[in-house]
Design a protein around this motif. Sequence first.
Motif, PDB file in Angstrom:
ATOM      1  N   THR A  17     -96.633  13.153 -59.397  1.00  0.00           N
ATOM      2  CA  THR A  17     -97.110  14.540 -59.341  1.00  0.00           C
ATOM      3  C   THR A  17     -97.684  14.986 -60.680  1.00  0.00           C
ATOM      4  N   GLU A  18     -97.144  14.483 -61.783  1.00  0.00           N
ATOM      5  CA  GLU A  18     -97.612  14.884 -63.106  1.00  0.00           C
ATOM      6  C   GLU A  18     -99.034  14.391 -63.410  1.00  0.00           C
ATOM      7  N   LEU A  19     -99.549  13.494 -62.572  1.00  0.00           N
ATOM      8  CA  LEU A  19    -100.907  12.995 -62.767  1.00  0.00           C
ATOM      9  C   LEU A  19    -101.944  13.816 -61.997  1.00  0.00           C
ATOM     10  N   LEU A  20    -101.511  14.872 -61.312  1.00  0.00           N
ATOM     11  CA  LEU A  20    -102.469  15.803 -60.716  1.00  0.00           C
ATOM     12  C   LEU A  20    -103.257  16.473 -61.838  1.00  0.00           C
ATOM     13  N   SER A  49     -96.486  14.294 -50.147  1.00  0.00           N
ATOM     14  CA  SER A  49     -95.280  14.148 -50.971  1.00  0.00           C
ATOM     15  C   SER A  49     -95.593  14.349 -52.451  1.00  0.00           C
ATOM     16  N   ILE A  50     -96.822  14.020 -52.854  1.00  0.00           N
ATOM     17  CA  ILE A  50     -97.229  14.179 -54.255  1.00  0.00           C
ATOM     18  C   ILE A  50     -97.407  15.650 -54.614  1.00  0.00           C
ATOM     19  N   VAL A  51     -97.989  16.424 -53.708  1.00  0.00           N
ATOM     20  CA  VAL A  51     -98.284  17.834 -54.020  1.00  0.00           C
ATOM     21  C   VAL A  51     -97.153  18.786 -53.632  1.00  0.00           C
ATOM     22  N   LYS A  52     -96.128  18.305 -52.951  1.00  0.00           N
ATOM     23  CA  LYS A  52     -95.042  19.178 -52.493  1.00  0.00           C
ATOM     24  C   LYS A  52     -94.428  20.027 -53.609  1.00  0.00           C
ATOM     25  N   PRO A  53     -94.133  19.436 -54.770  1.00  0.00           N
ATOM     26  CA  PRO A  53     -93.541  20.263 -55.832  1.00  0.00           C
ATOM     27  C   PRO A  53     -94.433  21.438 -56.230  1.00  0.00           C
TER      28      PRO A  53
END
Length: 233
Positions: A17-20, A49-53
């Motif tokens: 997620t931090e690589l968005l 699942s990557i963008v959920k946070p």
Amino acid sequence: MAERGKLYGIGVGPGDTELLTLKAVRILESVPVVFSPKSSKEKESIALSIVKPVIEGRDDYKKLMLVEPIFPMIEDKEELEKVWTSASEMIAQYLDTGRDVAFITLGDPSIFSTYSYVQKKLKGAYDIETVPGITSFTACAAARNEALVEQNDILSVVPKIDDRLNDVMEYSNAIALMKASRNMRKLELKIENNKRTTDIYSVQNCTRENEKIIDGFSKDKPYLTTTIIKLDD
């Protein structure tokens, strides 16, 4: 008549997620509709699942419209055309009511992405912006702490090993083999035995918690497996 909404094709990167990108996060924090295709009803979208946070941290999360159309992993072009048309029409319905839509996709939207088929169908009729994302093969090189190419080297991005292999290897200094899970051992041996081959490594689930770096081709091949092949000049 309401002003039409805008379509965003957002690359969400390889897994972390931090690589968005900052731009992707900004859009996902405010867009009213998120399109998150998945391969079957039973499977959760990896992109989601990557963008959920990000989206679950929104104050208006409960009002967010999350749409999860099925994009089956098939090769029947006629059936795929129906899927892309249906998805495009669904997105158009939201855009026509003035709502912006974010279509999320793994890696970068311009590289082997299903988003590109929807993009082509809606281009010209709607305002569209494509937001690039980090690719799996650049993330794999970073995981190995090695450069992919230097100076005048040629990098080839290959979707699968087939009868074009000899031509690709002749003119490449590095090959990023996408969808490595679909390739055959017979052809892998052909690459390993090529006199110009200097290094081969595979990365499973790159940047995710279960990331695994393997020397050579991966014997067990999860869907998210990318292989990097380095070749002499």
